[in-house]
Motif scaffolding. Structure first.
Motif, PDB file in Angstrom:
ATOM      1  N   GLU A 139       0.821  -1.208   0.000  1.00  0.00           N
ATOM      2  CA  GLU A 139       0.000   0.000   0.000  1.00  0.00           C
ATOM      3  C   GLU A 139       0.855   1.259   0.000  1.00  0.00           C
ATOM      4  OE1 GLU A 139      -2.619  -0.110   3.321  1.00  0.00           O
ATOM      5  OE2 GLU A 139      -3.539  -2.023   2.737  1.00  0.00           O
ATOM      6  N   THR A 140       1.881   1.264   0.848  1.00  0.00           N
ATOM      7  CA  THR A 140       2.677   2.492   0.978  1.00  0.00           C
ATOM      8  C   THR A 140       3.623   2.694  -0.197  1.00  0.00           C
ATOM      9  OG1 THR A 140       4.258   1.319   2.419  1.00  0.00           O
ATOM     10  CG2 THR A 140       2.500   2.574   3.490  1.00  0.00           C
ATOM     11  N   LYS A 141       4.137   1.614  -0.769  1.00  0.00           N
ATOM     12  CA  LYS A 141       4.979   1.777  -1.959  1.00  0.00           C
ATOM     13  C   LYS A 141       4.132   2.287  -3.130  1.00  0.00           C
ATOM     14  CE  LYS A 141       8.875   0.775  -2.409  1.00  0.00           C
ATOM     15  NZ  LYS A 141      10.086   1.612  -2.237  1.00  0.00           N
ATOM     16  N   LEU A 142       2.922   1.791  -3.260  1.00  0.00           N
ATOM     17  CA  LEU A 142       2.052   2.246  -4.343  1.00  0.00           C
ATOM     18  C   LEU A 142       1.645   3.705  -4.123  1.00  0.00           C
ATOM     19  CD1 LEU A 142       0.849   1.070  -6.928  1.00  0.00           C
ATOM     20  CD2 LEU A 142      -1.210   0.505  -5.627  1.00  0.00           C
ATOM     21  N   ALA A 143       1.395   4.083  -2.877  1.00  0.00           N
ATOM     22  CA  ALA A 143       1.061   5.477  -2.579  1.00  0.00           C
ATOM     23  C   ALA A 143       2.233   6.393  -2.921  1.00  0.00           C
ATOM     24  CB  ALA A 143       0.680   5.621  -1.111  1.00  0.00           C
ATOM     25  N   ALA A 144       3.451   5.942  -2.626  1.00  0.00           N
ATOM     26  CA  ALA A 144       4.636   6.735  -2.976  1.00  0.00           C
ATOM     27  C   ALA A 144       4.793   6.834  -4.490  1.00  0.00           C
ATOM     28  CB  ALA A 144       5.881   6.125  -2.349  1.00  0.00           C
ATOM     29  N   GLU A 145       4.510   5.758  -5.208  1.00  0.00           N
ATOM     30  CA  GLU A 145       4.534   5.819  -6.677  1.00  0.00           C
ATOM     31  C   GLU A 145       3.605   6.918  -7.180  1.00  0.00           C
ATOM     32  OE1 GLU A 145       3.686   2.301  -8.809  1.00  0.00           O
ATOM     33  OE2 GLU A 145       5.260   1.095  -7.884  1.00  0.00           O
ATOM     34  N   ASP A 146       2.422   6.995  -6.598  1.00  0.00           N
ATOM     35  CA  ASP A 146       1.455   8.003  -7.037  1.00  0.00           C
ATOM     36  C   ASP A 146       1.985   9.416  -6.782  1.00  0.00           C
ATOM     37  OD1 ASP A 146      -0.294   6.022  -7.841  1.00  0.00           O
ATOM     38  OD2 ASP A 146      -1.502   6.084  -6.005  1.00  0.00           O
ATOM     39  N   LEU A 147       2.645   9.602  -5.648  1.00  0.00           N
ATOM     40  CA  LEU A 147       3.221  10.913  -5.346  1.00  0.00           C
ATOM     41  C   LEU A 147       4.294  11.281  -6.371  1.00  0.00           C
ATOM     42  CD1 LEU A 147       3.652  10.648  -1.465  1.00  0.00           C
ATOM     43  CD2 LEU A 147       2.049  12.144  -2.684  1.00  0.00           C
ATOM     44  N   VAL A 148       5.129  10.327  -6.706  1.00  0.00           N
ATOM     45  CA  VAL A 148       6.199  10.580  -7.678  1.00  0.00           C
ATOM     46  C   VAL A 148       5.607  10.926  -9.041  1.00  0.00           C
ATOM     47  CG1 VAL A 148       8.130   9.509  -8.911  1.00  0.00           C
ATOM     48  CG2 VAL A 148       7.883   9.166  -6.450  1.00  0.00           C
ATOM     49  N   ALA A 149       4.603  10.175  -9.458  1.00  0.00           N
ATOM     50  CA  ALA A 149       3.986  10.418 -10.765  1.00  0.00           C
ATOM     51  C   ALA A 149       3.298  11.779 -10.826  1.00  0.00           C
ATOM     52  CB  ALA A 149       2.980   9.312 -11.073  1.00  0.00           C
ATOM     53  N   ALA A 150       2.780  12.240  -9.685  1.00  0.00           N
ATOM     54  CA  ALA A 150       2.069  13.517  -9.653  1.00  0.00           C
ATOM     55  C   ALA A 150       3.003  14.713  -9.479  1.00  0.00           C
ATOM     56  CB  ALA A 150       1.045  13.509  -8.517  1.00  0.00           C
ATOM     57  N   SER A 151       4.259  14.468  -9.201  1.00  0.00           N
ATOM     58  CA  SER A 151       5.212  15.554  -8.971  1.00  0.00           C
ATOM     59  C   SER A 151       5.447  16.348 -10.258  1.00  0.00           C
ATOM     60  CB  SER A 151       6.539  14.980  -8.473  1.00  0.00           C
ATOM     61  OG  SER A 151       7.541  15.968  -8.426  1.00  0.00           O
ATOM     62  N   THR A 152       5.850  17.580 -10.082  1.00  0.00           N
ATOM     63  CA  THR A 152       6.197  18.418 -11.236  1.00  0.00           C
ATOM     64  C   THR A 152       7.567  18.066 -11.808  1.00  0.00           C
ATOM     65  OG1 THR A 152       7.129  20.089  -9.751  1.00  0.00           O
ATOM     66  CG2 THR A 152       4.812  20.335 -10.381  1.00  0.00           C
TER      67      THR A 152
END
Length: 276
Positions: A139-152
């Protein structure tokens, strides 16, 4: 070359990545909670000052620091969320403010979770397979992936396959379909660092002998297919008294990384059996 910040630089993957990047001419700035040969900043990424010190002068970040699957049940869910998710969010925010232009996030094929469970055939695991997290790590690795993908910041997420030491018969079996050599992980990360026009999420695994069309047979009678696809491997297992797996549940596919990054995994089960 410019400065690259490597988080988790005292860990197995982070240290290998740092060494490979340094050999390629990068100035490596490592950060980890534990000291190590590649770690110049010792501290916790949940701390603002640690993050900012680690990012000084950096143009690129490789984010490998995390709690991992073996920590499940030993570390609290709060720690998993603050280390794997909150610290990643803080790192990305500080990296953007510092002018970092590239982030490579080291994730895991574990995020596919329950999607890896076969029904009537082995699961062919490419990036089109929708993750179904099964524990707090996933769950937390996938959540971090989402943060990275949403970054500028331009980014690549590498979902790396299993790459830690195991007893030789176990490692040899995993190298047939679900493990990857540490050197290949480090090489793939270096390619992701320098391929600045490439973004997205990619599996890092292989090389394997199988094709997608093999999935039904791998589920039913893996030894027969292994003998057909790789008779040298089958003979090597037999000569060592190691059983071939009766069934194989998944095969990781790294085609996306091969096409986008020029990734060419070199360390396979034959490398292990030959003592390379």
């Amino acid at each position: 070359m410019s400065v690259v910040t490597v988080t988790g630089s005292s860990g197995r993957v982070g240290a290998a990545v740092a060494e490979t990047l340094a050999a390629a001419g990068w100035t490596v700035q490592g950060v980890d909670r534990a000291p190590g040969p590649w770690t110049g900043v010792v501290g916790d990424l949940r701390d603002d000052r640690t993050r900012r010190a680690a990012l000084r002068d950096a143009t690129t970040v490789v984010h490998a620091a995390a709690l991992h699957a073996p920590h499940v049940g030993r570390a609290s869910e709060v720690d998993f969320r603050t280390i794997n998710v909150d610290a990643t969010a803080g790192l990305l925010e500080d990296a953007a403010a510092a002018g970092v232009r590239r982030v490579v996030y080291i994730s895991s094929t574990s995020v596919y979770g329950d999607a890896l469970v076969p029904v009537d055939r082995a699961v062919w695991v490419d990036e089109s397979l929708r993750p179904h997290p099964r524990d707090i790590y996933d769950e937390t690795k996938l959540a971090a992936e989402d943060l990275v993908a949403a970054s500028t910041i331009g980014s690549v997420t590498l979902r790396i396959a299993r790459c830690f030491p195991e007893p030789l018969p176990v490692l040899a079996t995993h190298l047939l379909h679900r493990a990857v050599g540490l050197d290949d992980v480090a090489t793939a990360t270096a390619l992701a660092v320098t391929s600045t026009e490439v973004t997205g999420t990619m599996n890092i695994a292989g090389p394997y002998f199988f094709q997608r069309s093999d999935c039904p047979a791998l589920h039913v009678d893996a030894p027969r297919l292994i003998a057909a696809r790789a008779p040298v491997v089958a003979a090597a297992f037999h000569s060592r008294g190691w059983p071939l797996p009766p069934t194989i549940d998944r095969v990781y596919d790294s085609s996306a990384a091969m096409n986008a990054l020029g990734y060419r995994p070199a360390w396979d089960v034959l490398s292990l059996l030959r003592g390379r």
